[in-house]
Design an enzyme around this catalytic site. Structure first.
Site, PDB file in Angstrom:
ATOM      1  N   GLU A 179    -111.558 -46.660  23.990  1.00 42.71           N
ATOM      2  CA  GLU A 179    -112.039 -46.374  22.638  1.00 42.71           C
ATOM      3  C   GLU A 179    -113.415 -46.991  22.388  1.00 42.71           C
ATOM      4  O   GLU A 179    -113.640 -47.643  21.368  1.00 42.71           O
ATOM      5  CB  GLU A 179    -111.034 -46.861  21.587  1.00 42.71           C
ATOM      6  CG  GLU A 179    -109.736 -46.079  21.626  1.00 42.71           C
ATOM      7  CD  GLU A 179    -108.805 -46.345  20.446  1.00 42.71           C
ATOM      8  OE1 GLU A 179    -108.798 -47.461  19.936  1.00 42.71           O
ATOM      9  OE2 GLU A 179    -108.090 -45.403  20.059  1.00 42.71           O
ATOM     10  N   ASP A 235     -99.731 -43.520  21.428  1.00 49.52           N
ATOM     11  CA  ASP A 235    -100.215 -44.595  20.563  1.00 49.52           C
ATOM     12  C   ASP A 235     -99.253 -44.912  19.419  1.00 49.52           C
ATOM     13  O   ASP A 235     -99.512 -44.520  18.279  1.00 49.52           O
ATOM     14  CB  ASP A 235    -101.584 -44.210  19.985  1.00 49.52           C
ATOM     15  CG  ASP A 235    -102.219 -45.345  19.213  1.00 49.52           C
ATOM     16  OD1 ASP A 235    -101.717 -46.471  19.310  1.00 49.52           O
ATOM     17  OD2 ASP A 235    -103.220 -45.103  18.524  1.00 49.52           O
ATOM     18  N   GLU A 295     -98.792 -48.781  11.268  1.00 45.85           N
ATOM     19  CA  GLU A 295     -99.941 -47.868  11.222  1.00 45.85           C
ATOM     20  C   GLU A 295     -99.510 -46.414  11.048  1.00 45.85           C
ATOM     21  O   GLU A 295    -100.105 -45.678  10.257  1.00 45.85           O
ATOM     22  CB  GLU A 295    -100.765 -48.019  12.509  1.00 45.85           C
ATOM     23  CG  GLU A 295    -101.931 -47.047  12.583  1.00 45.85           C
ATOM     24  CD  GLU A 295    -102.778 -47.203  13.837  1.00 45.85           C
ATOM     25  OE1 GLU A 295    -102.506 -48.100  14.651  1.00 45.85           O
ATOM     26  OE2 GLU A 295    -103.721 -46.405  13.988  1.00 45.85           O
TER      27      GLU A 295
HETATM   28  C1  GCV Z   1    -107.327 -51.981  17.625  1.00 42.55           C
HETATM   29  C2  GCV Z   1    -105.148 -47.181  17.782  1.00 42.55           C
HETATM   30  C3  GCV Z   1    -105.536 -47.751  16.443  1.00 42.55           C
HETATM   31  C4  GCV Z   1    -106.760 -48.635  16.562  1.00 42.55           C
HETATM   32  C5  GCV Z   1    -106.462 -49.746  17.594  1.00 42.55           C
HETATM   33  C6  GCV Z   1    -106.103 -49.072  18.913  1.00 42.55           C
HETATM   34  C7  GCV Z   1    -105.719 -50.095  19.984  1.00 42.55           C
HETATM   35  O1  GCV Z   1    -106.100 -46.287  18.220  1.00 42.55           O
HETATM   36  O2  GCV Z   1    -105.766 -46.706  15.536  1.00 42.55           O
HETATM   37  O3  GCV Z   1    -107.024 -49.191  15.300  1.00 42.55           O
HETATM   38  O4  GCV Z   1    -107.562 -50.598  17.751  1.00 42.55           O
HETATM   39  O5  GCV Z   1    -104.999 -48.233  18.723  1.00 42.55           O
HETATM   40  O6  GCV Z   1    -104.546 -50.304  20.153  1.00 42.55           O
HETATM   41  O7  GCV Z   1    -106.593 -50.644  20.606  1.00 42.55           O
END
Ligand code: GCV
Length: 681
Positions: A266, A339, A367
Site C-alpha cells: 500500500e 483484508d 473497520e
Molecule cells: C494501516 C487496510 C486498512 C488500512 C491499513 C491496512 C493495513 O487496507 O484500510 O487502513 O493500514 O489495511 O493493514 O496495513
C-alpha cells in the site's frame, strides 16, 4: 444529542443500579476480603503488581493465605502457571501475575479451581496500535490515541501515566504481553531521539504489568531520518544505521520487544524498491535486534494494482521465501487473504509456510464490521479462523495448530490484534467493543477457547457482580450472551453474505454499503466492482481453476471442495465463484432469493437484538443501557441501508423480483447513492 444526554440523566436518576461509564472495563472494583500473600522470588515490579491485585480483588475465604511460588516444573511453558484455590506456581514472575488474574477471574465468575495447568498457546500476545504521532488513530473509532498527541506530544503528564497504567493492567489481566505503540504506516520520526524519550516513558509504565513495548518502523527510515542515500537492506551503511538505532533504543528500553514492519505494501517503502526480497529486509532488521533478544514481525499484507486477483499475492510472494527468514523473524499474516472482511476463508499462507514462523493478525477495531457503532462480538470470527483445517500436514492441521508450534517447530510463536482502544472514557467507543479486546487476549492465551465461554466471562465481569438481581443469569446473561454470539453473523447477513466481500462504502470510511463505488481513475482493486463482479450473467469472483485459480493455493481436499459450487460451503460461495442469479442453492432457493433472504435476515436479527437489549434494561445500569440502546438503533438503520442498497443495486443485474416475504426497500437506489449512504450515528 443534547436531548439524548438529558434523557441519560433522567434514566440514571430513575435506575437503582449505580451508573457506570465503562471505564473500569471488566476490572470493576470489588469489595475485597482480607488476604495474606506469601511470595517467593525477588520483590520485583511484577510481584508487587500481583500482590496488589490479590489484595484489591480477593473474593475467597477471608484471611486466607495465598502462595505465589516460582518453580522449575517442566510442564509449565512460557508464562504459564499452575493454579490451586490459594496458590499459583509459575516459571516466571509474569506467570505468577497471570495466575493471580486467573484466580480472581475464577472467583468472580464462579468457576472452580482444581490444580489446573494453564499454558499460553502463544509466547507473544500483542496489540498493534495504528496510532499516529499526531494523535489520530487509523481505523480508530474510540477517540484519539492514548500514546500520542499533536501538541506537546513529548511531554508526559501524570494523566498520561495513569491511562497507560490502566491500559497495561487491562492487558495483563487477559494475558496480553506486548504492544506495538504506533501505526504500521509508520512515521519515520518515531525513531528520533525526542520520540524515543516518550517511548521509554511508555515502556516504563507498561513494564510492571509484563507488557513489552514494540515499534512499527518505516523501511526507509535510514533515508528519511538518517539522511542516507539508500535504504537497501544489503548496503553496509544501512545495516550500520539500523544497528546504531537499535542500540540507542535498547539503551533506553532494555526489554524492548522489537520491530513490526509493513513493507512494499500500500505504497509503503520496502526491500523490493531495491530489488531485494522480503527475507533480505526482514533478516537485516532481525540481525540488528538479535544481540538484544528482539523480534521482527514482518507483515505479509501485500498486493499490487496489477494483480488479476489480489487474494493470491501474499502466497505468491511469501511461499518461495519459506525457510529463508532468520529464526527471530515472524511473518504476520492477516486471518483472510484480502483484508479483515466480515467473512473470509483463512489465508492460504497458514500451514503453507512450513519452515518459517507465522503468526495470525486479527483486527479488533471494527473497520469493516460497523466501526464502534454496530455491536459485533468478534470471538466467533476468530474462533472460525483458528479452527479452520488447512490440511497442510494432514487432517487437523488447523490454523491454530499451524501457528502455535504444534504442527511445525517455530522458534517463536505469536498472535497480534489491531487494537480498538482510544481516549474515549469507555476505551473502545462501544461498550460491547470492550469484549473484543478481552476476547483477543483470552484467545491469544488459549486458542482453543470457545466464544460462548469468553462471552460468559466478559458479561459476568462487566455487567454482573455480587449486587446483581437473583434472576440476572436467566434474564440478562443468557439472552445477551446469545445476542453477542449471533452478532457477527448478523453483520455478515446484512452486509456481505454468501462470500461477498469488499463492497462497503469508501466515502464513509468503510461504514455502510457501496457496491457501486468507482470514482474515475481509481485503481480497480480498491473498488467494490473488482470483488463482486455483478453483471447480467451473475455475481461473484471466479477464483476456480477456470478463473484466477486461487483455489489451488489451498491444500487438498479444500482445493477441490472450494472449486465446485455444489461442494463449496455457502459462506464462501461468491468468494470462489461467479454464479448465475438463478443458480440452485443447497437450500433449493435460487441464488438471488437466497441473497435476498440473507440480507433480510440480518435486518431482522438486529431488530431482535434491540428487543433483547430493551428487555435487559432492569439488569443493567442506566448509563450503559442507554448508550447501547442508542447504538443499536443506529445499527438497525445501518442494516436497513445495507439491505436496501445491495438488493436494489444487484437487482439491476439480476432483474428478478425481491421475494414477497422479504421486507421491501424503504429507499430507492438513486437516492441512496446520491446521499452517499450517510450513516445515522
Ligand atoms: C494501516 C487496510 C486498512 C488500512 C491499513 C491496512 C493495513 O487496507 O484500510 O487502513 O493500514 O489495511 O493493514 O496495513
Amino acid at each position: 444529542m443534547k436531548r439524548f444526554f438529558l434523557f441519560l440523566l433522567f434514566l440514571s436518576a430513575a435506575s437503582s443500579l449505580r451508573a457506570e461509564d465503562g471505564h473500569q472495563l471488566w476490572l470493576r472494583p470489588q469489595r475485597a476480603a482480607p488476604v495474606k500473600v506469601v511470595a517467593t522470588g525477588k520483590n520485583s515490579l511484577l510481584l508487587a503488581t500481583a500482590r496488589q491485585e490479590l489484595q484489591q480483588g480477593w473474593q475467597g475465604k477471608p484471611g486466607a493465605s495465598v502462595a505465589l511460588t516460582l518453580t522449575k516444573d517442566k510442564t509449565i511453558k512460557y508464562d504459564g502457571f499452575r493454579l490451586g484455590p490459594t496458590s499459583v506456581q509459575a516459571a516466571t514472575e509474569a506467570g505468577l501475575l497471570y495466575g493471580v488474574y486467573e484466580l480472581l477471574r475464577r472467583q468472580q465468575t464462579g468457576q472452580p479451581v482444581q490444580n489446573d495447568l494453564l499454558n499460553p498457546s502463544y509466547e507473544h500476545r500483542l496489540l498493534n496500535h495504528w496510532d499516529n504521532p499526531d494523535g489520530s488513530v487509523e481505523r480508530g473509532y474510540a477517540g484519539q490515541s492514548i500514546f500520542w498527541r499533536k501538541d506537546s506530544a513529548l511531554v508526559t503528564t501524570s494523566q498520561d501515566k495513569t491511562r497507560w497504567q490502566e491500559y497495561a493492567r487491562a492487558n495483563a489481566s487477559v494475558g496480553i504481553n506486548g504492544a506495538v505503540i504506533n501505526n504500521v504506516n509508520a512515521a519515520p520520526q518515531i525513531l528520533s531521539a525526542e520520540y524515543l524519550t516518550r517511548v521509554k516513558a511508555i515502556a516504563d509504565v507498561l513494564r510492571p504489568y509484563g507488557v513489552k513495548t514494540y515499534l512499527a518502523v518505516k523501511f526507509s527510515s535510514p533515508v528519511l531520518l538518517g539522511g542516507l542515500k539508500t535504504a537497501d537492506p544489503l548496503d553496509p551503511a544501512v545495516v550500520k544505521w539500523w544497528q546504531g538505532k537499535t542500540k540507542e533504543i535498547y539503551r533506553l528500553v532494555p526489554d524492548f520487544g522489537g520491530f513490526l514492519v509493513k513493507a512494499s505494501s500500500e505504497g509503503q517503502p520496502g526491500p523490493q524498491d531495491y530489488g531485494r526480497t522480503h527475507a533480505d529486509g526482514a533478516n537485516m532488521l532481525a540481525d540488528a535486534v538479535r544481540p538484544h533478544g528482539g523480534l521482527v514481525m514482518w507483515r505479509a499484507f501485500v498486493y499490487s494494482p496489477n494483480d488479476k486477483d489480489r487474494a493470491k499475492q501474499a502466497y505468491n510472494e511469501f511461499v518461495p521465501l519459506d525457510g529463508k527468514f532468520r529464526d527471530n523473524v515472524i511473518v504476520q499474516v492477516k486471518n483472510g487473504p484480502i483484508d479483515f472482511q466480515p467473512r473470509e476463508p483463512f489465508s492460504p499462507l497458514f500451514g503453507a509456510l512450513k519452515k518459517t514462523s507465522v503468526m495470525p493478525e486479527f483486527q479488533i477495531t471494527q473497520e469493516y464490521l460497523g466501526h464502534s457503532i454496530d455491536l459485533a462480538f468478534l470471538a466467533p470470527m476468530w474462533e472460525e479462523c483458528l479452527g479452520s483445517d488447512t490440511h497442510q500436514a494432514g487432517p487437523g492441521s488447523t490454523v491454530a495448530r499451524c501457528t502455535d508450534g504444534s504442527v511445525y517447530p517455530q522458534k517463536h510463536t505469536a498472535m497480534a490484534g489491531v487494537a480498538n482502544v482510544g481516549l474515549d472514557t469507555n476505551w473502545t467507543g462501544h461498550d460491547f467493543a470492550q469484549a473484543n479486546w478481552y476476547a483477543f487476549g483470552r484467545l491469544a492465551w488459549n486458542n482453543q477457547l470457545k466464544s460462548a465461554q469468553i462471552a460468559d466471562e466478559w458479561l459476568k465481569l462487566t455487567f454482573g457482580g455480587p449486587t446483581a438481581a437473583a434472576d440476572w443469569n436467566t434474564q440478562f446473561l443468557t439472552p445477551v450472551k446469545q445476542l453477542m454470539l449471533d452478532s457477527r453473523e448478523a453483520i455478515v447477513n446484512y452486509s456481505m453474505p454468501l462470500g461477498l466481500h469488499h463492497i462497503m462504502s469508501a466515502t464513509r470510511e468503510h461504514y455502510g454499503p457501496g457496491p457501486w463505488w468507482a470514482p474515475p481513475k481509481m485503481r480497480a482493486d480498491w473498488t467494490p466492482r473488482y470483488y463482486h463482479q455483478a453483471d447480467s450473467a451473475g455475481v461473484g469472483f471466479n477464483r476456480t481453476k477456470t478463473g484466477s485459480d486461487a483455489v489451488s493455493q489451498y491444500h487438498e481436499p479444500l482445493a477441490t471442495q472450494f472449486n465446485d459450487p455444489t461442494t463449496c460451503p455457502d459462506e464462501y460461495l461468491l468468494w470462489f465463484h461467479h454464479l448465475p442469479w438463478d443458480f440452485k442453492m443447497k437450500s433449493g432457493n435460487t441464488l438471488w432469493n437466497e441473497l435476498c433472504a440473507h440480507y433480510d435476515k440480518g435486518v431482522q436479527q438486529v431488530r431482535q437484538f434491540q428487543k433483547v437489549w430493551d428487555k435487559a434494561q432492569p439488569y443493567v445500569d442506566a448509563e450503559r443501557f442507554a448508550v447501547v440502546q442508542h447504538k443499536l438503533r443506529s445499527q438497525s438503520g445501518n442494516a436497513v441501508q445495507w439491505k436496501d442498497a445491495c438488493l436494489l443495486y444487484f437487482q439491476q443485474f439480476s432483474r428478478m423480483p425481491i421475494p414477497a416475504d422479504v421486507e421491501p426497500p424503504m429507499n430507492n437506489l438513486d437516492a441512496i447513492i446520491a446521499n452517499d449512504m450517510r450513516p445515522r450515528r
